[in-house]
Design a protein around this motif. Structure first.
Motif, PDB file in Angstrom:
ATOM      1  N   GLU A  40       0.821  -1.202   0.000  1.00  8.04           N
ATOM      2  CA  GLU A  40       0.000   0.000   0.000  1.00  8.04           C
ATOM      3  C   GLU A  40       0.862   1.262   0.000  1.00  8.04           C
ATOM      4  O   GLU A  40       0.536   2.254  -0.650  1.00  8.04           O
ATOM      5  N   PHE A  41       1.956   1.237   0.754  1.00  3.53           N
ATOM      6  CA  PHE A  41       2.826   2.408   0.849  1.00  3.53           C
ATOM      7  C   PHE A  41       3.347   2.798  -0.523  1.00  3.53           C
ATOM      8  O   PHE A  41       3.257   3.954  -0.943  1.00  3.53           O
ATOM      9  N   ALA A 242       1.767  -0.521  14.737  1.00  5.18           N
ATOM     10  CA  ALA A 242       2.248  -0.978  13.438  1.00  5.18           C
ATOM     11  C   ALA A 242       2.252   0.156  12.419  1.00  5.18           C
ATOM     12  O   ALA A 242       1.537   1.143  12.553  1.00  5.18           O
ATOM     13  N   PHE A 243       3.069  -0.044  11.387  1.00  4.45           N
ATOM     14  CA  PHE A 243       3.077   0.823  10.213  1.00  4.45           C
ATOM     15  C   PHE A 243       2.145   0.244   9.158  1.00  4.45           C
ATOM     16  O   PHE A 243       2.097  -0.967   8.970  1.00  4.45           O
ATOM     17  N   GLY A 244       1.449   1.091   8.422  1.00  8.76           N
ATOM     18  CA  GLY A 244       0.740   0.607   7.249  1.00  8.76           C
ATOM     19  C   GLY A 244      -0.706   1.020   7.148  1.00  8.76           C
ATOM     20  O   GLY A 244      -1.293   1.554   8.102  1.00  8.76           O
ATOM     21  N   THR A 245      -1.271   0.733   5.969  1.00 12.45           N
ATOM     22  CA  THR A 245      -2.666   1.094   5.703  1.00 12.45           C
ATOM     23  C   THR A 245      -3.395  -0.016   4.952  1.00 12.45           C
ATOM     24  O   THR A 245      -4.318   0.251   4.200  1.00 12.45           O
ATOM     25  N   THR A 246      -2.975  -1.270   5.141  1.00 12.30           N
ATOM     26  CA  THR A 246      -3.662  -2.355   4.445  1.00 12.30           C
ATOM     27  C   THR A 246      -5.056  -2.555   5.039  1.00 12.30           C
ATOM     28  O   THR A 246      -5.332  -2.163   6.179  1.00 12.30           O
ATOM     29  N   PHE A 311      -6.555   5.819   3.243  1.00  9.34           N
ATOM     30  CA  PHE A 311      -6.958   5.345   1.913  1.00  9.34           C
ATOM     31  C   PHE A 311      -6.280   6.171   0.811  1.00  9.34           C
ATOM     32  O   PHE A 311      -6.913   6.573  -0.159  1.00  9.34           O
ATOM     33  N   GLN A 312      -4.978   6.372   0.950  1.00  9.28           N
ATOM     34  CA  GLN A 312      -4.216   7.162  -0.014  1.00  9.28           C
ATOM     35  C   GLN A 312      -4.178   6.534  -1.397  1.00  9.28           C
ATOM     36  O   GLN A 312      -4.176   7.225  -2.418  1.00  9.28           O
ATOM     37  N   THR A 313      -4.155   5.227  -1.450  1.00  6.79           N
ATOM     38  CA  THR A 313      -4.017   4.531  -2.739  1.00  6.79           C
ATOM     39  C   THR A 313      -5.157   4.872  -3.675  1.00  6.79           C
ATOM     40  O   THR A 313      -5.015   4.820  -4.895  1.00  6.79           O
ATOM     41  N   PHE A 314      -6.295   5.268  -3.123  1.00  6.76           N
ATOM     42  CA  PHE A 314      -7.480   5.507  -3.951  1.00  6.76           C
ATOM     43  C   PHE A 314      -7.663   6.971  -4.329  1.00  6.76           C
ATOM     44  O   PHE A 314      -8.636   7.340  -4.939  1.00  6.76           O
ATOM     45  N   GLN A 315      -6.695   7.834  -3.952  1.00  9.24           N
ATOM     46  CA  GLN A 315      -6.802   9.243  -4.300  1.00  9.24           C
ATOM     47  C   GLN A 315      -6.538   9.443  -5.785  1.00  9.24           C
ATOM     48  O   GLN A 315      -5.863   8.679  -6.428  1.00  9.24           O
TER      49      GLN A 315
END
Length: 315
Positions: A40-41, A242-246, A311-315
């Motif tokens: 995701e990152f 934790a790190f991440g946005t999954t 939800f950065q991936t969807f920008q």
């Protein structure tokens, strides 16, 4: 003779002394080389770069090895970008020394190099864009300490992704410094999963077998966090940051398994990296400021600001 000299003076003015090359018919070519293809990152970083492509007219090509531990694969991709005469390279080096020679060669050929997210140990780039990872480590420690009383012993397990990336090293060093400054707190083990979920799971299981009193875990990368979460499934609840946005991590945050998610605005990082590369090619100095981050909790995860980060991936 005077006419010949005059023509020699006029021709460069007509056909380009300027370093700028931002005409639509002659756009800049920029190679974007991340640590790995998935995640995701990195997906958000590439989406940010694509958004900047629309704003600048630059032509972007994306390269990445399958796994962050493939240092040689990433070196090959940088060398390929050099040989293909890209105007600029945006690079997230997976190793803080092994990529130095390639970066030096790129700059020696006049290719602008922007380091995104993490840096190199001894070799300078033309520009770098990153988050303040030392501040992130400090914020993680403070968040963790808030779960324990002043006299309660804290035993922590720290799992990073790669041992030789500058950003990961800075986080671990910051955590160690915070723990050294607090009584009754120590890091039992600080080790690395090489972005392998199964390795992270096994490390966590073995750590708890060796010391059942561990009551705090930091997972510094999303695949690492998945492995830790699987290992903790049959374990009593502990403090887990934790790190991440999954989607899995967000679910665990909402369920209370993860206490806080560290989210770096990698979309912004990718966007600004392309703008910086174009600025450098145009002879302009890019603005230097750290990329923003947040510790997202169950209580704050539905705020507008944190929803954008999650939800950065969807920008």
């Amino acid at each position: 003779m005077k006419r010949i000299i005059l023509l020699l003076l006029i021709i460069p003015l007509l056909f380009g002394c300027s370093a700028k090359k931002n005409k639509p018919e002659d756009p800049y070519r920029i190679a974007v080389i991340t640590m790995m293809q998935g995640g995701e990152f990195w997906g958000a970083l590439k989406n940010g770069a694509r958004s900047a492509r629309s704003a600048t007219g630059a032509v972007l090509e994306f390269f990445a090895p399958v796994n962050e531990s493939d240092y040689e694969g990433q070196i090959t991709m940088v060398e390929k970008a050099i040989d293909q005469d890209f105007d600029a390279i945006i690079l997230s080096p997976s190793h803080f020394t092994r990529l130095e020679d390639s970066v030096a060669r790129a700059r020696g050929k006049g290719i602008k190099v922007v380091l995104a997210d993490t840096g190199l140990k001894n070799q300078a780039a033309d520009f770098s864009i990153t988050a303040d990872y030392q501040a992130i480590g400090k914020a993680m420690a403070e968040r963790a300490f808030s779960h324990f009383s002043a006299d309660q012993p804290i035993k922590a397990l720290v799992l990073g992704s790669m041992p030789n990336s500058k950003s990961m090293t800075q986080i671990v060093e910051s955590l160690v410094q915070a723990f050294n400054a607090r009584d009754n707190a120590r890091i039992v083990s600080a080790t690395y999963s090489f972005t392998d979920e199964s390795i992270a799971r096994d490390i966590t299981r073995n750590a708890f077998k060796s010391d059942p009193d561990i009551n705090l875990v930091f997972a510094l990368e999303e695949y690492t966090a998945h492995g830790v979460a699987n290992a903790l499934a049959d374990h009593a609840p502990i403090c887990f940051i934790a790190f991440g946005t999954t989607q899995y991590e967000i679910q665990l945050l909402e369920e209370g398994v993860i206490d806080a998610l560290v989210v770096v605005n990698s979309f912004n990082m990718g966007y600004r990296s392309v703008l910086a590369a174009v600025d450098l090619l145009n002879g302009t100095k890019p603005a230097k400021k750290p990329v923003d981050f947040a510790l997202v909790t169950k209580e704050t995860m539905f705020s507008e600001e944190h929803q954008r980060l999650l939800f950065q991936t969807f920008q």
